[in-house]
Write a protein that holds these residues in place. Structure first.
Motif, mmCIF file in Angstrom:
data_model
loop_
_atom_site.group_PDB
_atom_site.id
_atom_site.type_symbol
_atom_site.label_atom_id
_atom_site.label_comp_id
_atom_site.label_asym_id
_atom_site.label_seq_id
_atom_site.Cartn_x
_atom_site.Cartn_y
_atom_site.Cartn_z
ATOM 1 N N ASN A 140 -12.648 -68.402 24.352
ATOM 2 C CA ASN A 140 -12.678 -69.712 25.242
ATOM 3 C C ASN A 140 -13.329 -70.638 24.509
ATOM 4 O OD1 ASN A 140 -13.011 -71.363 27.135
ATOM 5 N ND2 ASN A 140 -14.393 -70.454 28.272
ATOM 6 N N TYR A 160 -1.076 -68.572 24.459
ATOM 7 C CA TYR A 160 -2.388 -68.732 25.012
ATOM 8 C C TYR A 160 -2.699 -69.953 25.835
ATOM 9 C CZ TYR A 160 -7.653 -68.404 25.166
ATOM 10 O OH TYR A 160 -8.938 -68.591 25.565
ATOM 11 N N THR A 213 -13.511 -70.596 32.120
ATOM 12 C CA THR A 213 -12.195 -71.133 32.329
ATOM 13 C C THR A 213 -11.240 -69.744 33.081
ATOM 14 O OG1 THR A 213 -11.460 -70.243 30.175
ATOM 15 C CG2 THR A 213 -11.969 -72.645 30.576
ATOM 16 N N TYR A 258 -8.390 -63.319 22.192
ATOM 17 C CA TYR A 258 -8.465 -64.600 22.665
ATOM 18 C C TYR A 258 -9.874 -64.830 22.890
ATOM 19 C CZ TYR A 258 -8.380 -62.792 27.273
ATOM 20 O OH TYR A 258 -8.803 -61.969 28.621
ATOM 21 N N PRO A 279 -5.709 -71.541 27.465
ATOM 22 C CA PRO A 279 -7.259 -71.213 27.908
ATOM 23 C C PRO A 279 -7.677 -71.775 29.231
ATOM 24 C CG PRO A 279 -6.868 -72.451 25.767
ATOM 25 C CD PRO A 279 -5.469 -72.441 26.460
ATOM 26 N N ASP A 280 -6.884 -72.522 29.674
ATOM 27 C CA ASP A 280 -7.285 -73.109 30.928
ATOM 28 C C ASP A 280 -5.942 -73.473 31.695
ATOM 29 O OD1 ASP A 280 -8.178 -74.369 33.296
ATOM 30 O OD2 ASP A 280 -9.613 -75.861 32.323
ATOM 31 N N ASP A 327 -9.349 -69.268 17.704
ATOM 32 C CA ASP A 327 -9.208 -69.109 19.433
ATOM 33 C C ASP A 327 -8.223 -68.016 19.755
ATOM 34 O OD1 ASP A 327 -11.291 -71.034 19.275
ATOM 35 O OD2 ASP A 327 -9.923 -72.793 19.767
#
Length: 652
Positions: free
Chosen positions: A154, A287, A160, A152, A289-290, A131
């Motif tokens: 998702n 990172y 997101t 990156y 993601p959300d 990811d």
């Protein structure tokens, strides 16, 4: 005469022309150009690179390539073919890296590509196995540009909004290693201030109010989180700030499930970059993601500082170490190699020096590529890594593997021709504070070995403070009583030769030699002669500062020698002078004096009586650290002040 003048003129013109040619060769920048063949929205790119200048004795020089196509995609192929999804104008960039070449990498001017029609269907092929990935186009060289690619993906099954952090310039190095010159984004990522952060709640809270940089509060709702990810984002950011000086923060929106994106960071390596070319430095990516969650992933990317681009290299994290804390440190080494042959390598042997201060029995293989198992004691047919030892080396052998050659037909990805071994090792029980050097001989199958650079470890000087107390013995002074105490400053646990500075507070009471003078006095009024004796006594009460500066040499752990200079100044000097005048009848002093007169005076001085001398000493005990006894002889440049010093010292 004219012929001589003409010859001299031609000679000077020739020398001038040759000098101009040398200057031109030194100053003209090498340039690589981008050539392209266009077929609608499908473009074939070809690099036009300058001739390589082969490093003598190195494998054959070659170029590696890194392309950015101006639409968020990139390639490391030499001649990539790229299909654009939409019409429009795109700026293509090329970085060509010269391996085993004596010059600097060529520069490339970006090229504008205009796509006016779509003739080939665009296929967005998933390429990420993870990811979150950090990559670089080359190793850092002082005063050169490099690119870090942050990829990156998702991982969620819904759209997101999230965050990306890039941390760089480690605090442990005084000078900055990088300057961020450009950030290229292609999905409307926003570069925001990283000074204030609004974090989400803890996983166990029903509703948590969290402070943001503008002193407002944000309420969030609790959702279940993936326990395999890191969940304490504030802690990760705080730890990263404590380790790195600089960072960049990007926010992204509307990322579709399984969508992949790339962000490109151009970093200019500074001229002040750490000059140790076996040192490992790093950057860190985080990172999220959300943004509704604290779930995040962290990637540290280690890089080896180089002076020229050589894929075969040995490096270590022990560039500068604190000797006091080294017992708690585990050294990490990394050996990188690349198969530059026309065919695959089946066996790779790495013969690596192990310094005597390291304990070979603690060596542990942390990672390797090609990925394989550790070889068992018996012979096997599957791929494995075998580790054996000699008196001074560790030998890593990849058996039954397949590592493609960079000159091999149909090999387009140069990363597939590279490998490495990363291992850790601890210090032995007894070792001295000295620099080590290691290098590796890399042998592909039955080819001649390729010798890497030296990987060095060094110790920071460190400071040792000592407490010292003792007495002074002045043989030429009367009633001398002298004692002192003070402190010493020297490098911590020096191995052989080192410097030492001291400051001693010295209390000294003494009398000088009694001065007796006899003379005959003719009394003109009475008409007779008599003998007069004048006796002068001086006593001193001094508080002195001694400042010795010396070089010391430890013969072993228990015996040390030293020599240097010592300056002494009287911080306070109290002098009492007593003068006794006695007069006797006749020419002899056998009878009692008929007249006696005594006079006493006192004088106080400060910061006077500067004295300089040579010193020689020897110590016995714990010469490097701990208690020891010593004797020192000081030869002052003034008479009556040569003396012995006997002391005890404890170095911490």
């Amino acid at each position: 005469m004219n012929k001589r003048f003409s010859f001299l003129l031609l000679f000077l013109i020739g020398v001038y022309g040759y000098a101009q040619k040398l200057i031109a060769n030194d100053t003209v920048t090498r340039v690589a150009n981008i050539k392209n063949t266009t077929n609608g929205n499908e473009i074939l790119f070809t690099p036009e690179t300058p001739i390589l200048n082969q490093i003598a004795g190195a494998p054959k020089a070659f170029y590696t390539h890194y392309w950015e196509f101006g639409d968020g995609h990139y390639s490391t192929e030499e001649k990539p073919k790229h299909t654009y999804k939409k019409t429009g104008d795109y700026e293509v960039k090329l970085w060509a890296t010269n391996n085993y070449d004596t010059g600097k990498p060529p520069t490339t001017r970006p090229k504008k590509i205009a796509i006016s029609e779509i003739t080939t269907e665009y296929k967005d092929i998933a390429s990420m196995d993870e990811d979150f990935i950090l990559k670089r186009n080359r190793e850092p060289v002082p005063d050169e540009e490099m690119v870090i690619v942050v990829s990156y993906k998702n991982p969620k099954d819904y759209t997101t909004n999230g965050k990306l952090y890039l941390f760089y310039n480690e605090h442990q190095y005084k000078a900055n290693n990088f300057e961020l010159t450009d950030t290229r984004t292609y999905h409307k990522e926003k570069n925001i201030s990283a000074e204030g952060f609004a974090f989400t709640r803890n996983i166990d809270d029903d509703g948590t109010y969290l402070a943001s940089s503008n002193n407002k509060f944000i309420e969030t709702r609790t959702f279940s989180q993936d326990s395999t990810e890191k969940t304490n984002l504030p802690l990760t950011v705080a730890n990263s700030k404590a380790f790195y000086k600089n960072w960049s923060l990007l926010e992204f929106d509307n990322m579709q499930p399984k969508e992949e994106r790339n962000v490109f960071f151009s970093l200019k390596t500074t001229p002040e970059m750490l000059k140790d070319t076996s040192a490992i430095i790093s950057v860190r990516g985080v990172y999220v993601p959300d943004a509704n969650y604290d779930n995040h992933k962290v990637k540290d990317m280690e890089m080896e500082i180089v002076t020229s681009h050589d894929p075969n290299k040995m490096s270590s994290n022990g560039t500068f170490m604190n000797y006091r804390l080294v017992r708690f440190k585990t050294l990490k080494y990394k050996i990188k190699f690349q198969n530059n042959g026309e065919g695959p390598a089946r066996t790779i042997r790495l013969e690596t020096d192990i310094p005597e201060m390291l304990d070979k029995s603690t060596l542990n293989v942390l990672d390797m590529y090609p990925k394989c198992d550790i070889c068992p004691k018996k012979e096997v047919l599957y791929s494995c890594l075998d580790t054996t030892f000699t008196d001074s080396q560790a030998i890593f052998t990849f058996k039954n593997i397949y590592l493609s050659g960079s000159e091999q037909k149909n090999v387009k990805e140069y990363d597939s021709t590279k490998g490495f071994v990363k291992y850790s090792i601890k210090f032995a029980k007894d070792f001295h504070k000295k620099k080590t050097k290691s290098r590796t001989a890399i042998i592909f199958d039955k080819n001649d070995p390729i010798i890497t650079n030296y990987s060095t470890t060094r110790f920071l000087p460190g400071i040792s403070i000592g407490a010292k107390v003792g007495v002074n013995s002045f043989s030429d002074l009367n009633n001398s009583e002298s004692y002192f105490f003070g402190a010493t400053l020297s490098p911590y646990k020096s191995y052989r030769l080192y410097w030492q500075v001291e400051l001693m507070n010295n209390f000294h009471n003494y009398n000088t030699q009694t001065n007796v003078r006899e003379e005959f006095i003719q009394d003109g009024a009475q008409g007779f002669r008599f003998l007069q004796r004048t006796t002068t006594n001086n006593s001193f009460k001094n508080i002195d500062w001694d400042i010795p500066v010396l070089l010391r040499y430890n013969l072993n752990n228990y015996i040390g020698l030293g020599a240097g200079l010592q300056n002494t100044i009287s911080l306070s000097e109290k002098q009492e002078q007593s003068v006794l005048v006695e007069q006797f009848e006749g020419d002899l002093t056998d009878s009692p004096p008929f007249s006696t007169k005594e006079n006493t005076t006192n004088e106080t001085n400060s910061f006077n009586n500067l004295r300089t001398g040579l010193l020689f000493e020897a110590t016995a005990g714990f010469a490097r650290i701990g208690p020891s006894l010593g004797a020192r002889y000081i030869m002052n440049f003034e008479k009556d002040f040569n003396y012995w010093q006997f002391y005890a010292i404890w170095k911490f």
